[in-house]
Design a protein around this motif. Structure first.
Motif, PDB file in Angstrom:
ATOM      1  N   THR A 111       0.814  -1.220   0.000  1.00  0.00           N
ATOM      2  CA  THR A 111       0.000   0.000   0.000  1.00  0.00           C
ATOM      3  C   THR A 111       0.843   1.264   0.000  1.00  0.00           C
ATOM      4  OG1 THR A 111      -1.746   1.197   1.186  1.00  0.00           O
ATOM      5  CG2 THR A 111      -0.132   0.023   2.539  1.00  0.00           C
ATOM      6  N   ASN A 112       0.253   2.330  -0.524  1.00  0.00           N
ATOM      7  CA  ASN A 112       0.824   3.670  -0.378  1.00  0.00           C
ATOM      8  C   ASN A 112      -0.099   4.538   0.482  1.00  0.00           C
ATOM      9  OD1 ASN A 112      -1.323   4.265  -2.052  1.00  0.00           O
ATOM     10  ND2 ASN A 112      -0.080   4.801  -3.824  1.00  0.00           N
ATOM     11  N   GLY A 113      -0.964   3.885   1.226  1.00  0.00           N
ATOM     12  CA  GLY A 113      -1.876   4.600   2.118  1.00  0.00           C
ATOM     13  C   GLY A 113      -3.204   4.953   1.479  1.00  0.00           C
ATOM     14  N   TYR A 116      -4.580  -0.050  -1.796  1.00  0.00           N
ATOM     15  CA  TYR A 116      -4.194  -1.264  -1.077  1.00  0.00           C
ATOM     16  C   TYR A 116      -4.322  -2.453  -2.026  1.00  0.00           C
ATOM     17  CZ  TYR A 116      -4.472   1.487   3.202  1.00  0.00           C
ATOM     18  OH  TYR A 116      -4.261   2.447   4.180  1.00  0.00           O
ATOM     19  N   ARG A 117      -3.206  -3.125  -2.302  1.00  0.00           N
ATOM     20  CA  ARG A 117      -3.217  -4.295  -3.166  1.00  0.00           C
ATOM     21  C   ARG A 117      -3.021  -5.544  -2.321  1.00  0.00           C
ATOM     22  NH1 ARG A 117       0.113  -2.059  -8.507  1.00  0.00           N
ATOM     23  NH2 ARG A 117      -1.517  -0.572  -9.112  1.00  0.00           N
ATOM     24  N   LEU A 118      -3.954  -6.477  -2.445  1.00  0.00           N
ATOM     25  CA  LEU A 118      -3.965  -7.672  -1.606  1.00  0.00           C
ATOM     26  C   LEU A 118      -3.511  -8.889  -2.414  1.00  0.00           C
ATOM     27  CD1 LEU A 118      -5.806  -5.603  -0.107  1.00  0.00           C
ATOM     28  CD2 LEU A 118      -7.176  -7.543   0.640  1.00  0.00           C
ATOM     29  N   PHE A 119      -2.591  -9.659  -1.813  1.00  0.00           N
ATOM     30  CA  PHE A 119      -2.024 -10.830  -2.465  1.00  0.00           C
ATOM     31  C   PHE A 119      -2.216 -12.068  -1.586  1.00  0.00           C
ATOM     32  CE2 PHE A 119       0.318  -7.105  -3.757  1.00  0.00           C
ATOM     33  CZ  PHE A 119       0.616  -7.278  -5.101  1.00  0.00           C
ATOM     34  N   THR A 120      -2.194 -13.234  -2.220  1.00  0.00           N
ATOM     35  CA  THR A 120      -2.119 -14.498  -1.507  1.00  0.00           C
ATOM     36  C   THR A 120      -1.339 -15.479  -2.379  1.00  0.00           C
ATOM     37  OG1 THR A 120      -3.399 -16.160  -0.299  1.00  0.00           O
ATOM     38  CG2 THR A 120      -4.361 -15.328  -2.342  1.00  0.00           C
ATOM     39  N   ASP A 121      -1.541 -16.781  -2.180  1.00  0.00           N
ATOM     40  CA  ASP A 121      -0.741 -17.777  -2.915  1.00  0.00           C
ATOM     41  C   ASP A 121      -1.640 -18.740  -3.688  1.00  0.00           C
ATOM     42  OD1 ASP A 121      -1.791 -18.944  -0.667  1.00  0.00           O
ATOM     43  OD2 ASP A 121       0.004 -20.066  -0.140  1.00  0.00           O
ATOM     44  N   LEU A 122      -2.449 -18.207  -4.579  1.00  0.00           N
ATOM     45  CA  LEU A 122      -3.366 -19.020  -5.350  1.00  0.00           C
ATOM     46  C   LEU A 122      -2.661 -19.847  -6.421  1.00  0.00           C
ATOM     47  CD1 LEU A 122      -6.272 -16.452  -5.880  1.00  0.00           C
ATOM     48  CD2 LEU A 122      -6.199 -18.323  -4.238  1.00  0.00           C
ATOM     49  N   PHE A 136      -7.954  -2.109  -3.567  1.00  0.00           N
ATOM     50  CA  PHE A 136      -8.885  -1.208  -2.900  1.00  0.00           C
ATOM     51  C   PHE A 136      -8.324   0.201  -2.943  1.00  0.00           C
ATOM     52  CE2 PHE A 136     -10.272   1.108   0.904  1.00  0.00           C
ATOM     53  CZ  PHE A 136     -11.656   1.008   0.780  1.00  0.00           C
ATOM     54  N   ASP A 137      -9.119   1.139  -3.451  1.00  0.00           N
ATOM     55  CA  ASP A 137      -8.711   2.540  -3.562  1.00  0.00           C
ATOM     56  C   ASP A 137      -9.527   3.352  -2.565  1.00  0.00           C
ATOM     57  OD1 ASP A 137      -8.222   5.199  -4.259  1.00  0.00           O
ATOM     58  OD2 ASP A 137      -8.071   4.749  -6.392  1.00  0.00           O
ATOM     59  N   LEU A 138      -8.868   3.931  -1.598  1.00  0.00           N
ATOM     60  CA  LEU A 138      -9.539   4.698  -0.547  1.00  0.00           C
ATOM     61  C   LEU A 138     -10.336   5.863  -1.108  1.00  0.00           C
ATOM     62  CD1 LEU A 138      -9.853   4.956   2.576  1.00  0.00           C
ATOM     63  CD2 LEU A 138      -7.861   6.474   2.543  1.00  0.00           C
ATOM     64  N   PHE A 139      -9.884   6.419  -2.237  1.00  0.00           N
ATOM     65  CA  PHE A 139     -10.561   7.569  -2.829  1.00  0.00           C
ATOM     66  C   PHE A 139     -11.599   7.171  -3.878  1.00  0.00           C
ATOM     67  CE2 PHE A 139      -6.633  10.439  -1.966  1.00  0.00           C
ATOM     68  CZ  PHE A 139      -7.014  10.536  -0.629  1.00  0.00           C
ATOM     69  N   ASP A 145     -16.645  -3.342  -2.689  1.00  0.00           N
ATOM     70  CA  ASP A 145     -15.267  -3.377  -2.196  1.00  0.00           C
ATOM     71  C   ASP A 145     -15.240  -3.523  -0.674  1.00  0.00           C
ATOM     72  OD1 ASP A 145     -14.326  -2.945  -4.798  1.00  0.00           O
ATOM     73  OD2 ASP A 145     -14.499  -0.778  -4.571  1.00  0.00           O
ATOM     74  N   ILE A 146     -16.167  -2.842  -0.001  1.00  0.00           N
ATOM     75  CA  ILE A 146     -16.220  -2.897   1.457  1.00  0.00           C
ATOM     76  C   ILE A 146     -16.541  -4.310   1.928  1.00  0.00           C
ATOM     77  CG2 ILE A 146     -17.375  -2.010   3.515  1.00  0.00           C
ATOM     78  CD1 ILE A 146     -15.575  -0.001   2.173  1.00  0.00           C
ATOM     79  N   VAL A 147     -17.422  -4.986   1.196  1.00  0.00           N
ATOM     80  CA  VAL A 147     -17.764  -6.370   1.547  1.00  0.00           C
ATOM     81  C   VAL A 147     -16.513  -7.238   1.564  1.00  0.00           C
ATOM     82  CG1 VAL A 147     -19.009  -8.430   0.770  1.00  0.00           C
ATOM     83  CG2 VAL A 147     -20.121  -6.198   0.672  1.00  0.00           C
ATOM     84  N   GLU A 148     -15.626  -7.041   0.581  1.00  0.00           N
ATOM     85  CA  GLU A 148     -14.408  -7.855   0.505  1.00  0.00           C
ATOM     86  C   GLU A 148     -13.374  -7.415   1.539  1.00  0.00           C
ATOM     87  OE1 GLU A 148     -14.611 -10.452  -1.192  1.00  0.00           O
ATOM     88  OE2 GLU A 148     -16.442  -9.893  -2.237  1.00  0.00           O
TER      89      GLU A 148
END
Length: 367
Positions: A111-113, A116-122, A136-139, A145-148
């Motif tokens: 993230t840069n605040g 937010y980029r989310l990763f896993t090991d799929l 996810f983009d705060l702006f 997106d909120i659900v996730e």
């Protein structure tokens, strides 16, 4: 307070503070820590959040990850932060890659605040994927997106549910990208597939060329019709007379308009839906056919009587930070939005812009 309200408030504060955030540490304090706190983790409790988390890896000793969110003494989420002005790419995630491999964490965040980029090991067990399963983009976020994002929160965190959601999101993201590409310009393979569903004969070169144009236009018209149906409820007369079908006319073909101007302009689904919302808002003031969309390179303009001197609003949806220019005041005013639903909150100002244009001729005659 619900998560969506907390993140909306954080976004509002961040937009005011972002110009003063000069360092990575300031980014963490002003943006990342409140984000973690919004997820229900106490950033001041080292049993829940460990800043500068250390994990020796082979010959590399003392390397640190910015934050590790803990459960029962083990990291469950790793977070690597960059300065708020930084672009995020996979080259910034080298420490996340290394730590992901040797810890129990299955979720990594870069993230840069703001983003937010989310990763896993799929793709390979215990090896962090190179592509995020969610961004996810705060702006610029939507309720979906909120659900996730809520699945990361302390009350909701369940790794099995998260991994299942990540798998679905990964492929939904890929499908949406593909659909977006086909919406903009259908490929030969896509056109051929669709054509064979409705035409049994041999697809000659001439037919392929004709069908390529027809598939493109049909795709746009299909989505426009769906948008119109979705918005009919907003155009129902409160007198109980029901929706007026004639008030939802066919949308102009955006590709043809772009070709007429000789420019590479593609009207997006979001711009079309925004235009229809504005029409719905103005339905009781003026006939909807007087409210016209004119798309240009930098914005999608909505005009009264297709007159450049009668702007109602402009939709600036071509960047990650979307906003609307409202013309109820001279010169217009920029208003940032997070979703198309925000247009309904601007209804009074949109109507005021039309009212201003409608009263100008009378004022001029009086003079």
């Amino acid at each position: 307070m619900d998560l969506i309200d907390q993140l909306t408030n954080l976004a509002s504060r961040a937009q005011k503070q972002i110009g003063y955030i000069q360092t990575e540490e300031a980014t963490k304090t002003a943006l990342v820590m409140p984000f973690i706190n919004a997820l229900g983790y106490n950033v001041f409790d080292p049993t829940e959040v460990v800043p500068e988390f250390i994990c020796d890896i082979g010959t590399k000793k003392g390397e640190k990850i910015d934050y590790a969110i803990m459960r029962e003494g083990k990291p469950i989420i790793l977070i690597e932060c960059k300065h708020v002005g930084s672009d995020l790419n996979i080259n910034h995630a080298s420490q996340l890659f290394r730590y992901f491999h040797v810890t129990d964490a299955r979720i990594a965040v870069l993230t840069n605040g703001v983003v937010y980029r989310l990763f896993t090991d799929l793709e390979q067990a215990n090896k962090m994927d190179e592509r995020p399963f969610l961004e996810f983009d705060l702006f610029n976020f939507h309720e979906n997106d909120i659900v996730e994002i809520k699945k990361l929160s302390k009350p909701s965190f369940n790794i099995d549910d998260l991994l299942f959601a990540a798998y679905n999101l990964k492929y939904m993201r890929a499908f949406k990208k593909y659909f977006g590409e086909q919406f903009t310009q259908p490929s030969a393979d896509f056109t051929h597939f669709v054509s064979k569903q409705v035409y049994d004969g041999v697809l000659t070169t001439k037919l392929k060329e004709q069908f390529s144009v027809l598939v493109h236009r049909s795709f746009h018209q299909f989505l426009n019709d769906k948008i119109a149906m979705r918005l009919r409820s907003a155009m129902i007369d409160t007198s109980g007379q029901g929706p007026l079908v004639s008030d939802v006319p066919s949308m102009p073909e955006p590709v043809a308009a772009a070709e007429a101007e000789g420019k590479d302009i593609q009207t997006t689904v979001e711009e079309t839906e925004g235009f229809m919302i504005v029409r719905a808002i103005l339905r009781k003031m003026v006939p909807v056919n007087r409210v016209v969309m004119r798309d240009v390179q930098s914005y999608c303009g909505i005009l009264l009587d297709d007159n450049n001197r009668k702007p109602i609003c402009r939709l600036h949806f071509n960047s990650s930070k979307k906003y609307v220019t409202l013309f109820d005041i001279e010169g217009g005013e920029r208003v940032d939005i997070t979703s198309l639903d925000d247009l309904y909150g601007m209804a009074s100002r949109i109507r005021a812009a039309v009212q201003k244009h409608e009263t100008k001729p009378a004022a001029a005659a009086a003079e």
